[in-house]
Scaffold this motif. Structure first.
Motif, PDB file in Angstrom:
ATOM      1  N   UNK A  27     -22.785  79.272  64.664  1.00  0.00           N
ATOM      2  CA  UNK A  27     -21.447  78.724  64.501  1.00  0.00           C
ATOM      3  C   UNK A  27     -20.751  79.195  63.244  1.00  0.00           C
ATOM      4  N   UNK A  28     -19.559  78.643  63.015  1.00  0.00           N
ATOM      5  CA  UNK A  28     -18.722  79.071  61.901  1.00  0.00           C
ATOM      6  C   UNK A  28     -18.564  78.032  60.807  1.00  0.00           C
ATOM      7  N   UNK A  29     -18.983  76.799  61.053  1.00  0.00           N
ATOM      8  CA  UNK A  29     -18.800  75.731  60.068  1.00  0.00           C
ATOM      9  C   UNK A  29     -20.152  75.246  59.570  1.00  0.00           C
ATOM     10  N   UNK A  31     -21.916  73.149  62.062  1.00  0.00           N
ATOM     11  CA  UNK A  31     -22.626  73.911  63.084  1.00  0.00           C
ATOM     12  C   UNK A  31     -23.961  74.438  62.558  1.00  0.00           C
ATOM     13  N   UNK A  32     -23.971  74.804  61.282  1.00  0.00           N
ATOM     14  CA  UNK A  32     -25.091  75.581  60.738  1.00  0.00           C
ATOM     15  C   UNK A  32     -26.233  74.753  60.168  1.00  0.00           C
ATOM     16  N   UNK A  33     -25.980  73.500  59.790  1.00  0.00           N
ATOM     17  CA  UNK A  33     -27.047  72.702  59.187  1.00  0.00           C
ATOM     18  C   UNK A  33     -28.111  72.371  60.239  1.00  0.00           C
ATOM     19  N   UNK A  34     -29.355  72.781  59.971  1.00  0.00           N
ATOM     20  CA  UNK A  34     -30.457  72.553  60.917  1.00  0.00           C
ATOM     21  C   UNK A  34     -31.604  71.765  60.296  1.00  0.00           C
ATOM     22  N   UNK A  35     -31.480  71.430  59.023  1.00  0.00           N
ATOM     23  CA  UNK A  35     -32.515  70.633  58.368  1.00  0.00           C
ATOM     24  C   UNK A  35     -31.945  69.976  57.129  1.00  0.00           C
ATOM     25  N   UNK A  36     -32.388  68.762  56.823  1.00  0.00           N
ATOM     26  CA  UNK A  36     -31.882  68.044  55.652  1.00  0.00           C
ATOM     27  C   UNK A  36     -32.988  67.228  54.997  1.00  0.00           C
TER      28      UNK A  36
END
Length: 259
Positions: free
Chosen positions: A68-70, A73-78
């Motif tokens: 993705x572009x934002x 969209x891009x966060x996959x782990x926290x």
């Protein structure tokens, strides 16, 4: 284990409101949509799992630039982090609703609370968690942290179904007394539900979530008592990692900023 090096991943602390909302959106997908949790500040319309602590805590983000572009969209782990030198800003640690932290707070040592850790379903079983551990290790080294702690969860609130795993943790990984936190008295759920000779070790280990196993491999221990969190549909245990007691190999990895 070596630090993962995939160039498409980016690991950094949240720096903007948009970054924090991206973390809250991933948490919503995992904790609310997958696990059936809820909370007073959960925003179902915006799909955000949030609480009053979010503006004060640090948020470690893992992003996949291919997605993705934002930032959402891009966060996959926290990971959500709070150091003892900043806790006055929040008034207390998040997990003090569940655990009496007096023994840690009186120790005079540098503390770091970990929480709200999760990984997008598409990235589990790969290197995403290794990246998060690597970032956490660097954070620990940068801030000279002595003790890491935080709640980790089993899915569900049926204690009978979890008696093997909880008993296994109690009899094999109970924290030393000088760092042994206890579940708050009004909600104290004993973990020693079975004597050692009645524990099916294979079944117990299979029940323990991968994140908890990861802490245990690094020398992590558990506090006394579990906490049943009906709002999040989980049974929580408090994990404690004392860097002075970690295995030599694990401690060396932390000092080098590895995980």
């Amino acid at each position: 284990m070596p630090r993962p090096t995939e160039d498409h991943f980016e690991l950094r602390l949240a720096a903007t409101r948009e970054d924090i909302r991206a973390a809250q959106h991933l948490r919503y997908r995992v904790f609310v949509q997958e696990l059936g949790g809820d909370g007073a500040m959960v925003d179902h319309d915006a799909q955000l799992e949030m609480d009053a602590f979010d503006p004060v805590y640090d948020h470690l983000l893992l992003l996949d630039r291919r997605r993705g572009d934002t930032v959402r969209d891009r966060v996959v782990g926290v990971y959500r982090l709070m150091r003892s030198d900043r806790v006055a800003e929040a008034g207390r640690y998040y997990c003090e609703d569940e655990y009496d932290l007096s023994v840690l707070k009186a120790s005079g040592r540098r503390l770091l609370e970990l929480g709200r850790s999760c990984v997008d379903a598409d990235y589990r079983g790969g290197t995403a968690m290794l990246h998060l551990w690597s970032g956490l290790a660097r954070y620990v080294a940068d801030h000279d942290i002595d003790i890491l702690f935080g709640v980790a969860s089993f899915h569900g609130t049926d204690i009978g179904a979890l008696k093997q795993a909880l008993s296994f943790l109690y009899h094999n990984h109970l924290a030393p007394e000088d760092v042994r936190v206890r579940a708050v008295a009004d909600h104290f759920q004993p973990m020693d539900l079975l004597p050692p000779d009645q524990i099916d070790r294979k079944e117990a280990v299979l029940q323990v979530p991968a994140l908890i196993k990861g802490y245990l491999r690094l020398g992590g221990t558990v506090g006394d008592g579990a906490f049943i969190d009906h709002a999040f549909n989980t049974t929580d245990v408090c994990l404690i990692m004392d860097t002075a007691r970690m295995t030599a190999g694990a401690n060396a990895k932390y000092k080098k900023g590895r995980a």
